[in-house]
Design an enzyme around this catalytic site. Structure first.
Site, PDB file in Angstrom:
ATOM      1  N   CYS A   7      34.024  38.355  43.528  1.00  0.00           N
ATOM      2  CA  CYS A   7      34.793  37.896  44.902  1.00  0.00           C
ATOM      3  C   CYS A   7      33.976  38.660  45.902  1.00  0.00           C
ATOM      4  CB  CYS A   7      36.219  38.427  44.870  1.00  0.00           C
ATOM      5  SG  CYS A   7      37.317  37.384  44.004  1.00  0.00           S
ATOM      6  N   ASP A  30      22.299  36.229  36.089  1.00  0.00           N
ATOM      7  CA  ASP A  30      23.026  37.499  35.874  1.00  0.00           C
ATOM      8  C   ASP A  30      21.886  38.405  36.002  1.00  0.00           C
ATOM      9  OD1 ASP A  30      25.175  37.920  33.420  1.00  0.00           O
ATOM     10  OD2 ASP A  30      23.661  39.642  33.712  1.00  0.00           O
ATOM     11  N   HIS A  46      39.853  33.638  42.400  1.00  0.00           N
ATOM     12  CA  HIS A  46      39.785  34.818  41.609  1.00  0.00           C
ATOM     13  C   HIS A  46      41.037  34.489  40.366  1.00  0.00           C
ATOM     14  CE1 HIS A  46      39.646  39.067  40.314  1.00  0.00           C
ATOM     15  NE2 HIS A  46      40.947  38.842  40.010  1.00  0.00           N
ATOM     16  N   ASN A  83      33.645  35.186  27.636  1.00  0.00           N
ATOM     17  CA  ASN A  83      34.273  36.144  26.918  1.00  0.00           C
ATOM     18  C   ASN A  83      35.453  36.549  27.730  1.00  0.00           C
ATOM     19  OD1 ASN A  83      32.071  37.151  25.530  1.00  0.00           O
ATOM     20  ND2 ASN A  83      31.040  37.984  27.354  1.00  0.00           N
ATOM     21  N   GLY A  89      34.284  41.658  24.998  1.00  0.00           N
ATOM     22  CA  GLY A  89      32.901  41.600  25.830  1.00  0.00           C
ATOM     23  C   GLY A  89      33.077  41.654  27.172  1.00  0.00           C
ATOM     24  N   HIS A  94      36.786  38.429  36.427  1.00  0.00           N
ATOM     25  CA  HIS A  94      37.017  37.346  37.141  1.00  0.00           C
ATOM     26  C   HIS A  94      36.326  36.046  36.229  1.00  0.00           C
ATOM     27  CE1 HIS A  94      36.290  35.153  41.575  1.00  0.00           C
ATOM     28  NE2 HIS A  94      36.049  34.189  40.507  1.00  0.00           N
ATOM     29  N   HIS A  96      34.192  33.608  34.389  1.00  0.00           N
ATOM     30  CA  HIS A  96      32.948  32.926  34.697  1.00  0.00           C
ATOM     31  C   HIS A  96      32.514  32.332  33.214  1.00  0.00           C
ATOM     32  CE1 HIS A  96      32.785  37.247  33.288  1.00  0.00           C
ATOM     33  NE2 HIS A  96      31.599  37.240  32.599  1.00  0.00           N
ATOM     34  N   HIS A  98      28.874  31.808  31.039  1.00  0.00           N
ATOM     35  CA  HIS A  98      27.429  32.004  31.028  1.00  0.00           C
ATOM     36  C   HIS A  98      26.710  31.031  30.399  1.00  0.00           C
ATOM     37  CE1 HIS A  98      27.930  36.720  30.557  1.00  0.00           C
ATOM     38  NE2 HIS A  98      29.308  36.372  30.417  1.00  0.00           N
TER      39      HIS A  98
HETATM   40  P1  AMP Z   1      30.885  39.595  31.036  1.00  0.00           P
HETATM   41  O1  AMP Z   1      30.571  40.557  30.060  1.00  0.00           O
HETATM   42  O2  AMP Z   1      31.509  38.215  30.197  1.00  0.00           O
HETATM   43  O3  AMP Z   1      32.471  39.591  31.883  1.00  0.00           O
HETATM   44  O4  AMP Z   1      30.091  39.243  31.846  1.00  0.00           O
HETATM   45  C1  AMP Z   1      29.782  39.920  33.113  1.00  0.00           C
HETATM   46  C2  AMP Z   1      28.301  39.486  33.490  1.00  0.00           C
HETATM   47  O5  AMP Z   1      28.091  39.746  34.818  1.00  0.00           O
HETATM   48  C3  AMP Z   1      27.334  40.516  32.765  1.00  0.00           C
HETATM   49  O6  AMP Z   1      26.376  39.773  31.955  1.00  0.00           O
HETATM   50  C4  AMP Z   1      26.747  41.436  33.977  1.00  0.00           C
HETATM   51  O7  AMP Z   1      25.114  41.383  33.747  1.00  0.00           O
HETATM   52  C5  AMP Z   1      26.840  40.205  35.128  1.00  0.00           C
HETATM   53  N1  AMP Z   1      27.017  41.065  36.416  1.00  0.00           N
HETATM   54  C6  AMP Z   1      27.667  42.060  36.901  1.00  0.00           C
HETATM   55  N2  AMP Z   1      27.412  42.387  38.223  1.00  0.00           N
HETATM   56  C7  AMP Z   1      26.665  41.326  38.486  1.00  0.00           C
HETATM   57  C8  AMP Z   1      25.762  41.041  39.909  1.00  0.00           C
HETATM   58  N3  AMP Z   1      26.216  41.895  40.878  1.00  0.00           N
HETATM   59  N4  AMP Z   1      24.914  40.088  39.837  1.00  0.00           N
HETATM   60  C9  AMP Z   1      24.774  39.459  38.755  1.00  0.00           C
HETATM   61  N5  AMP Z   1      25.610  39.376  37.504  1.00  0.00           N
HETATM   62  C10 AMP Z   1      26.360  40.523  37.441  1.00  0.00           C
HETATM   63 ZN    ZN Z   2      37.343  38.028  41.715  1.00  0.00          ZN
END
Ligand code: AMP
Ligand code: ZN
Length: 102
Positions: A7, A30, A46, A83, A89, A94, A96, A98
């Site tokens: 957010c 990422d 969100h 995840n 993991g 929020h 997302h 991958h």
């Molecule tokens: P998850 O483990 O599925 O919640 O993935 C979260 C992902 O967000 C991880 O792969 C992190 O490397 C990535 N992440 C966290 N902060 C940032 C950021 N500021 N910009 C880009 N990616 C991020």
């Molecule tokens: Zn959010």
């Protein structure tokens, strides 16, 4: 959610480059890539995780965005990953998706 990193990125409180944006989602690289190309596709709303998704059109919209992003980024072979929950993991609560491509 002002303590949510995605957010905060959406609200420009944390700098990040959007590689794609539409009315309902955006995509960024990422920060800690686990493949040559590692993109996160993030709904603007969100929503903590897949468990909280009520309107399944959101999922359709996210995958439609993934197709556009892959075309834009010339990605033809890839993995998608969601995840859900700490033990699975999930680090950012929020939703997302991958995209991982080598
Ligand atoms: P998850 O483990 O599925 O919640 O993935 C979260 C992902 O967000 C991880 O792969 C992190 O490397 C990535 N992440 C966290 N902060 C940032 C950021 N500021 N910009 C880009 N990616 C991020
Ligand atoms: Zn959010």
């Amino acid at each position: 959610m002002n303590d949510c990193v995605f957010c905060r990125i959406l609200n420009k409180e944390i700098p990040s480059q959007f590689i794609y944006e539409d009315d309902f989602c955006f995509a960024i690289n990422d920060i800690n890539p686990k493949a040559k190309k590692h993109i996160l596709v993030i709904p603007k709303a969100h929503i903590e995780s897949l468990n909280e998704v009520e309107d399944l059109n959101l999922i359709k919209n996210l995958f439609s965005a993934i197709k556009k992003i892959n075309k834009q980024e010339n990605i033809k072979e890839f993995k998608t990953l969601i995840n859900t929950g700490k033990s699975a993991g999930q680090e950012v609560f929020h939703l997302h998706i991958h995209i991982l491509a080598n």
